[in-house]
Design a protein around this motif. Structure first.
Motif, short mmCIF file in Angstrom:
data_model
loop_
_atom_site.label_atom_id
_atom_site.label_comp_id
_atom_site.label_asym_id
_atom_site.label_seq_id
_atom_site.Cartn_x
_atom_site.Cartn_y
_atom_site.Cartn_z
N THR A 124 -0.04 -3.09 -3.12
CA THR A 124 -0.13 -1.78 -3.11
C THR A 124 -0.65 -1.42 -1.91
OG1 THR A 124 -2.34 -1.49 -4.31
CG2 THR A 124 -0.43 -1.36 -5.57
N SER A 125 -0.55 -2.09 -0.81
CA SER A 125 -1.23 -1.96 0.34
C SER A 125 -0.28 -1.10 1.51
CB SER A 125 -1.39 -3.33 1.27
OG SER A 125 -0.23 -3.75 1.84
N LEU A 126 -0.89 -0.71 2.46
CA LEU A 126 -0.12 0.48 3.03
C LEU A 126 0.78 -0.26 3.91
CD1 LEU A 126 -0.73 3.50 3.71
CD2 LEU A 126 -1.79 2.97 5.60
N TYR A 127 0.70 -1.73 4.16
CA TYR A 127 1.72 -2.28 4.83
C TYR A 127 2.97 -2.44 4.25
CZ TYR A 127 -2.34 -4.46 7.74
OH TYR A 127 -3.34 -4.57 8.68
N ASN A 128 2.94 -2.22 2.75
CA ASN A 128 3.90 -2.60 1.93
C ASN A 128 4.89 -1.28 1.65
OD1 ASN A 128 5.71 -4.38 0.37
ND2 ASN A 128 4.26 -3.89 -1.24
N LEU A 129 4.86 -0.14 2.21
CA LEU A 129 5.57 0.88 1.98
C LEU A 129 7.06 0.67 1.91
CD1 LEU A 129 3.90 3.63 4.38
CD2 LEU A 129 3.57 3.21 1.80
N LYS A 130 7.80 1.05 1.05
CA LYS A 130 8.99 0.80 0.58
C LYS A 130 9.39 -0.66 0.27
CE LYS A 130 11.64 4.34 3.33
NZ LYS A 130 12.66 4.68 4.29
N GLN A 131 8.10 -1.47 -0.08
CA GLN A 131 8.26 -2.48 -0.70
C GLN A 131 8.51 -3.94 0.30
OE1 GLN A 131 6.77 -3.62 -3.86
NE2 GLN A 131 5.92 -1.49 -3.30
N ARG A 132 8.25 -3.41 1.74
CA ARG A 132 9.07 -4.44 2.75
C ARG A 132 8.38 -5.57 2.95
NH1 ARG A 132 10.05 1.00 6.54
NH2 ARG A 132 12.19 1.43 6.15
N ALA A 133 6.95 -5.59 2.81
CA ALA A 133 6.29 -6.80 2.88
C ALA A 133 6.67 -7.72 1.70
CB ALA A 133 4.69 -6.63 3.04
N SER A 134 6.72 -7.16 0.68
CA SER A 134 7.08 -8.06 -0.41
C SER A 134 8.64 -8.55 -0.37
CB SER A 134 7.12 -7.18 -1.76
OG SER A 134 5.66 -6.95 -1.98
N LEU A 135 9.50 -7.82 0.02
CA LEU A 135 10.84 -8.13 0.41
C LEU A 135 10.97 -9.24 1.19
CD1 LEU A 135 12.78 -4.69 0.63
CD2 LEU A 135 12.81 -6.05 -1.31
N ILE A 136 10.04 -9.19 2.29
CA ILE A 136 10.12 -10.58 3.41
C ILE A 136 9.53 -11.61 2.34
CG2 ILE A 136 8.92 -11.35 5.11
CD1 ILE A 136 8.40 -8.56 6.43
N PHE A 184 -10.31 -1.86 10.19
CA PHE A 184 -11.74 -1.39 10.06
C PHE A 184 -11.63 0.20 10.40
CE2 PHE A 184 -12.30 -5.84 9.79
CZ PHE A 184 -13.32 -6.09 9.25
N GLU A 185 -10.44 0.66 10.74
CA GLU A 185 -10.38 2.11 10.80
C GLU A 185 -9.60 2.93 9.94
OE1 GLU A 185 -8.85 2.83 14.97
OE2 GLU A 185 -10.60 2.36 15.98
N VAL A 186 -8.63 2.42 9.19
CA VAL A 186 -7.91 3.04 8.30
C VAL A 186 -8.47 2.68 6.66
CG1 VAL A 186 -5.50 3.31 7.50
CG2 VAL A 186 -5.84 2.78 9.78
N PRO A 187 -9.01 3.75 6.15
CA PRO A 187 -9.66 3.32 4.83
C PRO A 187 -8.52 2.64 3.81
CG PRO A 187 -10.12 5.59 5.61
CD PRO A 187 -9.09 5.06 6.64
N GLU A 188 -7.35 2.91 3.92
CA GLU A 188 -6.71 2.24 2.84
C GLU A 188 -6.40 0.64 3.27
OE1 GLU A 188 -4.37 2.08 -0.51
OE2 GLU A 188 -5.60 3.51 0.10
N LEU A 189 -6.21 0.49 4.44
CA LEU A 189 -6.20 -0.94 5.07
C LEU A 189 -7.27 -1.69 4.37
CD1 LEU A 189 -4.21 -0.70 8.30
CD2 LEU A 189 -3.13 -1.22 5.96
N HIS A 190 -8.45 -1.18 4.81
CA HIS A 190 -9.68 -1.79 4.78
C HIS A 190 -9.81 -1.93 2.95
CE1 HIS A 190 -14.16 -1.68 3.77
NE2 HIS A 190 -14.17 -2.29 4.99
N ARG A 191 -9.34 -1.03 2.17
CA ARG A 191 -9.60 -1.19 0.88
C ARG A 191 -8.86 -2.17 0.14
NH1 ARG A 191 -6.57 -0.84 -3.51
NH2 ARG A 191 -4.64 0.08 -1.90
N PHE A 192 -7.79 -2.34 0.76
CA PHE A 192 -6.72 -3.32 0.07
C PHE A 192 -7.39 -4.76 0.64
CE2 PHE A 192 -2.93 -5.83 -0.15
CZ PHE A 192 -2.61 -5.79 -1.68
N LEU A 193 -7.63 -4.85 1.72
CA LEU A 193 -7.91 -6.11 2.28
C LEU A 193 -9.08 -6.58 1.54
CD1 LEU A 193 -8.25 -8.48 4.14
CD2 LEU A 193 -9.76 -7.34 5.77
N GLY A 208 -18.55 2.82 3.90
CA GLY A 208 -19.47 3.68 4.52
C GLY A 208 -20.17 3.35 5.67
N LEU A 209 -20.68 1.85 5.46
CA LEU A 209 -21.39 1.20 6.74
C LEU A 209 -20.25 0.75 7.63
CD1 LEU A 209 -23.33 -0.63 7.88
CD2 LEU A 209 -22.47 -2.58 6.70
N VAL A 210 -18.77 0.77 7.66
CA VAL A 210 -17.92 0.51 8.56
C VAL A 210 -17.61 1.79 9.19
CG1 VAL A 210 -15.54 -0.09 8.89
CG2 VAL A 210 -16.90 -1.36 7.44
#
Length: 353
Positions: free
Chosen positions: A43-55, A167-176, A216-218
């Protein structure tokens, strides 16, 4: 299940996937397998349109293509056989054939690993470069690479953006940090995600990394330039590459992402068979494609969006590609020490009726 088919699928699921999410499901009936995408796995931001999963599904299909003849089966597949279900990735048909001797690429399926450590310098010959580029079989697919020290440094600067944005985009940080398995027992229990030992961290970094899961620390640290320090360190690591690859595909269609995943896996297996290590940087490529399509509204700042589009343009310029060309992935290639391999869930976890 036919034991030969079981062996094929066990090799298939050794394919790489974004943060080791393993987004596949199988329905097996005699010598036919239906491959499905599980959108809840990544469910990461990298996977919009499921492209990372398609790879990842493309890499899995390539493993099947390579493995099947070693057990006396020939495989063919039809992509997206059900127009009403975009998560039905492929119908895979198997037929009896003469058993073929295992190839170096087959042997590399179990040996391949993602290596995030510092690389040692290694000479890459013109014949190697040509053989890698010849792995692109479809019109519009391209493997571009550079072994020039200055160009590698320029590319390392561009690709290090990925670590900064984590470390700047909250959604990327959360998923990692949701995917990190902090102990051996966690890694074994889940069989997925990122075992902490696979991240290439030294002892001090491993301790610090536990604190960095707190958003918050980040945020506070970024006010004094923390994310840029992370980017600088990532760039230094990337510069240890002996070559950096840029892969492109003809279009941003789902079919081209799957076929691109096959090409990605062919290259990774070829590198492994030659005793080389690689670190794919595919998430950034997917993120930049989403930025170019204006899909990141509300997820990144205006400045981050501009930076993504600028970086994408520079990478395409370096590779000699039109700016409408989708980037599939980037790689750094070199010689590295043996590292911990990411674990896999058992095949039974992916079987559905």
């Amino acid at each position: 299940m036919d034991l030969r088919l079981k062996s094929v699928l066990q090799h298939a699921i050794l394919a790489p996937s974004g943060d080791n999410c393993q987004p596949w499901k199988f329905s097996v009936k005699e010598l036919q397998v239906e491959l499905y995408n599980d959108p809840d796995r990544d469910t990461s931001l990298y996977n919009l349109k499921q492209r990372a999963s398609l790879i990842a599904h493309g890499a899995l299909l390539e493993n099947i293509r390579i493995t099947a003849p070693t057990v006396g089966l020939h495989s063919t597949f039809e992509l997206f056989p059900d127009p009403e279900n975009p998560h039905h990735i492929a119908s895979i048909h198997f037929a009896e054939c003469a058993i073929e001797a295992s190839s170096s690429q087959f042997q590399a399926i179990a040996e391949r690993q993602t290596n995030r450590e510092k690389y040692l310098p290694v000479t890459i010959s013109d014949s190697q470069i040509k053989s890698w580029q010849d792995l692109a079989e479809r019109d519009g697919e391209k493997i571009w690479l550079s072994c020039q020290t200055k160009q590698i440094a320029d590319l390392a600067r561009l690709l290090s953006l990925n670590d900064r944005l984590v470390f700047e985009v909250p959604e990327l940080h959360r998923f990692l940090f949701e995917q990190i398995r902090w102990s051996d027992s966690d890694a074994v229990t889940t069989g997925d995600g990122l075992d902490l030992k696979t991240l290439g961290l030294n002892a001090m970094d491993k301790v610090a990394f536990r604190f960095l899961k707190h958003q918050g620390l980040v945020v506070a640290l970024n006010k004094v330039g923390f994310s840029r320090i992370i980017q600088m360190k990532a760039g230094q690591l990337l510069k240890t590459a002996s070559a950096i690859v840029i892969m492109t595909i003809p279009s941003a269609s789902s079919q081209d992402y799957v076929h691109g995943g096959q090409l990605w896996q062919r290259l990774l297996l070829q590198l492994a068979s030659e005793g080389l290590t690689a670190q794919p940087i595919a998430g950034l490529a997917c993120l930049m494609q989403s930025a170019s399509e204006d899909l990141l509204t509300g997820e990144v700042t205006k400045g981050q969006l501009e930076l993504l589009n600028q970086t994408r343009g520079e990478l395409l310029n370096i590779a000699g590609c039109d700016h409408s060309t989708p980037l599939l992935a980037m790689f750094r290639i070199g010689k590295g020490a043996q590292v911990t391999r990411a674990l896999r869930m058992p095949l039974e976890a992916f079987l559905v009726n």
